[in-house]
Design an enzyme around this catalytic site. Structure first.
Site, mmCIF file in Angstrom:
data_model
loop_
_atom_site.group_PDB
_atom_site.id
_atom_site.type_symbol
_atom_site.label_atom_id
_atom_site.label_comp_id
_atom_site.label_asym_id
_atom_site.label_seq_id
_atom_site.Cartn_x
_atom_site.Cartn_y
_atom_site.Cartn_z
ATOM 1 N N ARG A 98 -17.788 112.973 85.212
ATOM 2 C CA ARG A 98 -17.317 113.628 83.987
ATOM 3 C C ARG A 98 -17.229 115.135 84.157
ATOM 4 N NH1 ARG A 98 -20.039 115.969 79.341
ATOM 5 N NH2 ARG A 98 -22.028 115.501 80.328
ATOM 6 N N ARG B 76 -20.155 118.893 88.878
ATOM 7 C CA ARG B 76 -21.603 118.664 88.836
ATOM 8 C C ARG B 76 -22.173 117.848 89.984
ATOM 9 N NH1 ARG B 76 -22.609 117.658 82.521
ATOM 10 N NH2 ARG B 76 -22.132 119.813 82.058
ATOM 11 N N GLU C 159 -17.046 126.326 82.299
ATOM 12 C CA GLU C 159 -18.085 125.520 82.968
ATOM 13 C C GLU C 159 -17.509 124.923 84.247
ATOM 14 O OE1 GLU C 159 -20.870 124.256 79.171
ATOM 15 O OE2 GLU C 159 -19.418 122.809 79.860
ATOM 16 N N HIS D 50 -27.462 116.083 85.874
ATOM 17 C CA HIS D 50 -27.164 117.495 85.575
ATOM 18 C C HIS D 50 -27.916 118.341 86.597
ATOM 19 C CE1 HIS D 50 -26.648 121.278 83.516
ATOM 20 N NE2 HIS D 50 -25.867 120.698 82.638
ATOM 21 N N HIS E 226 -28.440 112.641 83.299
ATOM 22 C CA HIS E 226 -27.902 113.343 82.132
ATOM 23 C C HIS E 226 -26.913 112.500 81.336
ATOM 24 C CE1 HIS E 226 -26.626 116.825 79.843
ATOM 25 N NE2 HIS E 226 -25.382 116.722 80.264
ATOM 26 N N TYR F 293 -28.643 117.566 71.011
ATOM 27 C CA TYR F 293 -29.177 118.415 72.089
ATOM 28 C C TYR F 293 -28.087 119.082 72.924
ATOM 29 C CZ TYR F 293 -33.639 116.398 70.894
ATOM 30 O OH TYR F 293 -34.759 116.033 70.197
ATOM 31 N N ASP G 1 -29.253 100.824 74.538
ATOM 32 C CA ASP G 1 -29.348 99.589 73.737
ATOM 33 C C ASP G 1 -27.990 98.917 73.541
ATOM 34 O OD1 ASP G 1 -31.907 100.522 73.547
ATOM 35 O OD2 ASP G 1 -31.907 100.808 71.377
HETATM 36 P P1 FAD Z 1 -25.615 109.950 70.641
HETATM 37 O O1 FAD Z 1 -25.316 111.293 70.144
HETATM 38 O O2 FAD Z 1 -26.641 109.831 71.682
HETATM 39 O O3 FAD Z 1 -26.062 109.062 69.403
HETATM 40 C C1 FAD Z 1 -26.584 107.767 69.606
HETATM 41 C C2 FAD Z 1 -27.056 107.219 68.278
HETATM 42 O O4 FAD Z 1 -27.303 105.837 68.423
HETATM 43 C C3 FAD Z 1 -28.371 107.817 67.782
HETATM 44 O O5 FAD Z 1 -28.241 108.021 66.401
HETATM 45 C C4 FAD Z 1 -29.399 106.701 68.014
HETATM 46 O O6 FAD Z 1 -30.445 106.680 67.079
HETATM 47 C C5 FAD Z 1 -28.527 105.496 67.805
HETATM 48 N N1 FAD Z 1 -29.028 104.281 68.457
HETATM 49 C C6 FAD Z 1 -29.226 104.052 69.770
HETATM 50 N N2 FAD Z 1 -29.656 102.793 69.967
HETATM 51 C C7 FAD Z 1 -29.728 102.218 68.734
HETATM 52 C C8 FAD Z 1 -30.118 100.942 68.254
HETATM 53 N N3 FAD Z 1 -30.526 99.974 69.089
HETATM 54 N N4 FAD Z 1 -30.088 100.707 66.926
HETATM 55 C C9 FAD Z 1 -29.701 101.681 66.058
HETATM 56 N N5 FAD Z 1 -29.316 102.899 66.450
HETATM 57 C C10 FAD Z 1 -29.338 103.160 67.768
HETATM 58 N N6 FAD Z 1 -21.667 116.822 76.203
HETATM 59 C C11 FAD Z 1 -20.694 117.730 75.999
HETATM 60 O O7 FAD Z 1 -19.511 117.376 75.896
HETATM 61 N N7 FAD Z 1 -21.008 119.052 75.915
HETATM 62 C C12 FAD Z 1 -22.291 119.517 76.018
HETATM 63 O O8 FAD Z 1 -22.528 120.708 75.915
HETATM 64 C C13 FAD Z 1 -23.313 118.575 76.253
HETATM 65 N N8 FAD Z 1 -24.592 118.979 76.409
HETATM 66 C C14 FAD Z 1 -25.575 118.042 76.522
HETATM 67 C C15 FAD Z 1 -26.902 118.457 76.574
HETATM 68 C C16 FAD Z 1 -27.923 117.543 76.619
HETATM 69 C C17 FAD Z 1 -29.351 117.999 76.699
HETATM 70 C C18 FAD Z 1 -27.616 116.157 76.603
HETATM 71 C C19 FAD Z 1 -28.705 115.143 76.630
HETATM 72 C C20 FAD Z 1 -26.300 115.737 76.576
HETATM 73 C C21 FAD Z 1 -25.266 116.664 76.539
HETATM 74 N N9 FAD Z 1 -23.940 116.275 76.488
HETATM 75 C C22 FAD Z 1 -22.955 117.207 76.317
HETATM 76 C C23 FAD Z 1 -23.581 114.859 76.418
HETATM 77 C C24 FAD Z 1 -23.304 114.502 74.934
HETATM 78 O O9 FAD Z 1 -24.215 115.181 74.119
HETATM 79 C C25 FAD Z 1 -23.420 113.028 74.673
HETATM 80 O O10 FAD Z 1 -22.734 112.286 75.624
HETATM 81 C C26 FAD Z 1 -22.840 112.698 73.306
HETATM 82 O O11 FAD Z 1 -23.447 113.503 72.330
HETATM 83 C C27 FAD Z 1 -23.028 111.241 72.974
HETATM 84 O O12 FAD Z 1 -22.676 111.043 71.642
HETATM 85 P P2 FAD Z 1 -22.757 109.581 71.022
HETATM 86 O O13 FAD Z 1 -22.362 109.704 69.594
HETATM 87 O O14 FAD Z 1 -22.044 108.636 71.872
HETATM 88 O O15 FAD Z 1 -24.318 109.202 71.150
HETATM 89 C C1 SIN Z 2 -24.413 121.807 79.509
HETATM 90 O O1 SIN Z 2 -24.499 122.586 78.561
HETATM 91 O O2 SIN Z 2 -24.604 122.143 80.692
HETATM 92 C C2 SIN Z 2 -24.088 120.398 79.237
HETATM 93 C C3 SIN Z 2 -22.636 120.256 79.149
HETATM 94 C C4 SIN Z 2 -22.249 118.814 79.304
HETATM 95 O O3 SIN Z 2 -23.069 117.947 79.593
HETATM 96 O O4 SIN Z 2 -21.050 118.562 79.182
#
Ligand code: FAD
Ligand code: SIN
Length: 530
Positions: A384, A287, A115, A241, A349, A46, A220
């Protein structure tokens, strides 16, 4: 009874952190990736705005470091900031090598956005769907690697530690052997055993009533680690956010900060631009400041939302730069973002805190690593900087992979892991209790532990969450395991961790704002560790 599934590396989570770790390590051993839903459902998918890295000569790493430190309000770990941001350009090359296609200018350079809190244009993006593009490319790559197996609909319940295998391991202490995992297809619990376990489960923003995150964000990994006595840090620093679409009763949708970077202005119900009143950087202040500005404006004027105004910008450029946001707003609330003000409100967020790790992702438990949003590396400090999160996931998963590639696992002889114990368990199916407790936790957290807090509110939240927590634990011990119940139990633990950490910090710093302690205090220039 399901037999034990073994691998060299067990990666819990299929977002940017888990997938990039798996891709780096897969030539060195067998990798299992668990995803509790479909492998493509993650916060990563997302992400809109993009990923921050210095890629142009006009910018430099020191400026990116300085911007990150300013946003982090004194709590960033300098070594983590330096490590992640100096290596960021290399990590971008990894993404490109794995097939990620960033938006480019007509000259073939990366099209860089700006940003809040960034002194330069340095955000690489794929239109306004950067995360979906990263998720697509990494997942496609992982699916074709012969050493990687992806288990979808497999939800990790708890870590397997020496407590579970103590009968045959008298000398072991503080060691992770894998995880008990609920297979939601067959409704059975399977022990997954591994030399190294990596928690990459993402964030926990679903603990709040209003959040930008998808349903999977229930904390989790952090809750599992907490139950296993692993160190957790800085859970009070929850990022709200400033601009999620105001669309009551519907799933939340982010209005990217990149719109403000593009020139969007925040206005109130009387068409007045208000952010310059709160900070000279106006809409592009960090932010926490923008979210508090909006919160104050809404409270003062008793309005349900404020508006993001793009009407003064070139309409065609707005539509082509933000095609997904344009389409979503048109279809969901029938507004044209180039012509109509967009109604927005802040929403939970991102979690700056999490499982404490070294620069290599090592946690306080042997053989257990954590990366991505679940981890606390010290990169973000008390707040952040936008678009530093995707980079954090990449940078520290690289470090973790490099660490374990050269590390021979300790030999414990033949470890016998018991099967999941379901004796005395009944299938009570009290869904009402689960649903009701979930809503109650989310409401308490939103009302008392939100953008602006006070000691009184935090204490009230603590009393209420404590009662719910005990009720859930009681129910959990007696009931047949289900995904909803596991997540509810985890969210209660997360709520407890945020409140407890918040009560220990009698000051206002970054994302933690206390009305009774409105200033920073040097006494609290340290992490909150549980
Ligand atoms: P995630 O991408 O959340 O992946 C978590 C994984 O863990 C998923 O596959 C899930 O199924 C799995 N999981 C969770 N619990 C369990 C369990 N108990 N058992 C098995 N699997 C499990 N950051 C930026 O730097 N730039 C951006 O533009 C930005 N935009 C964003 C926009 C939105 C709408 C959101 C919500 C966040 C945004 N962020 C952004 C933040 C960023 O997307 C996240 O912090 C980052 O993607 C987290 O990555 P991750 O791999 O740690 O976790
Ligand atoms: C956004 O696009 O505003 C999200 C960027 C981020 O969470 O770092």
């Amino acid at each position: 009874m399901s037999s034990i599934i073994k691998s060299d590396y067990l990666v819990i989570g299929s977002g940017i952190a888990g997938l990039s770790f798996a891709l780096k390590i897969a030539d060195h051993g067998s990798v299992i990736i668990l995803s509790k839903g479909s492998a493509s459902e993650s916060n990563t998918s997302y992400a809109q705005g993009g990923i921050a890295s210095v890629t142009m000569d006009s910018d430099n790493i020191q400026k990116h470091i300085d911007d990150t430190l300013i946003a982090g309000a004194g709590l960033c770990h300098q070594d983590a900031v330096k490590s992640a941001l100096s290596e960021a350009p290399e990590r971008i090359k990894d993404l490109v090598k794995w097939g990620v296609k960033f938006t480019k200018t007509d000259d073939g350079d990366f099209d860089l956005a700006k940003e809040g809190g960034h002194s330069e244009h340095r955000i690489l993006h794929a239109a306004d769907m950067t995360g979906a593009e990263i998720q697509r490319a990494l997942l496609e790559k992982a699916k074709t690697h012969p050493n990687i197996a992806i288990y979808e609909n497999h939800l990790a319940i708890d870590l397997i530690t020496e407590h579970h295998v103590l009968g045959n391991l008298q000398s072991a202490f503080n060691i992770c052997f894998g995880a008990y995992v609920l297979c939601e297809i067959d409704n059975c619990v399977i022990p997954f055993q591994a030399n190294y376990t990596v928690i990459a489960t993402g964030g926990a923003s679903k603990v709040f009533l209003h959040s930008t995150n998808p349903e999977i964000a229930t904390g989790d990994g952090v809750a599992m680690a907490y139950r296993a006595w692993v160190r957790i840090a800085n859970m009070e620093f929850v990022q709200f956010h400033p601009t999620s679409l105001y669309n009551p009763g519907k799933r939340s949708f982010l209005i990217s900060e990149a719109l403000r970077g593009f020139g969007g202005q925040l206005i109130n119900g009387d068409n007045e631009r208000f952010m310059p009143k709160y900070d000279e950087r106006a809409e592009l202040a960090p932010r926490d400041i923008v979210a508090r500005g909006i919160d104050a404006e809404m409270k003062k004027r008793r309005e349900d939302c404020v508006f993001l105004d793009m009407r003064h910008l070139n309409a065609e450029e707005v539509k082509s730069r933000f095609p997904n946001i344009y389409k979503y707003c048109k279809e969901s609330i029938n507004i044209d973002i180039s012509k109509d003000p967009i109604p927005v409100v802040p929403a939970a967020h991102y979690f700056c805190g999490g499982i404490m790790t070294s620069l290599n992702g090592q946690t306080s438990m042997q053989n257990l690593f954590s990366i991505g949003e679940a981890a606390h590396t010290g990169l973000h400090g008390a707040n952040r900087l936008a678009s530093n999160s995707l980079m954090e996931g990449l940078a520290f998963s690289h470090n973790a992979a490099m660490k374990v590639i050269n590390k021979r696992p300790r030999n414990f002889g033949s470890v016998i892991i018991p099967h999941w114990d379901e004796s005395g368990i009944v299938d009570v199916k009290e869904w009402v209790l689960v649903r009701h407790n979930l809503k109650e936790i989310q409401n308490i957290m939103w009302d008392y532990v939100g953008i602006v807090r006070s000691k009184k509110q935090l204490n009230r939240a603590r009393r209420r969450v404590h009662v719910i927590y005990q009720e859930i634990e009681d129910y959990y011990k007696k009931s047949k395991i289900s995904g909803d119940l596991v997540e509810l139990r985890n969210l209660a633990a997360i709520a407890f961790l945020i409140i407890t950490s918040g009560l220990r910090r009698n000051e206002s710093r970054g994302l933690h704002y206390m009305t009774d302690y409105p200033d920073k205090s040097d006494k609290f220039l340290k992490d909150t560790i549980i």
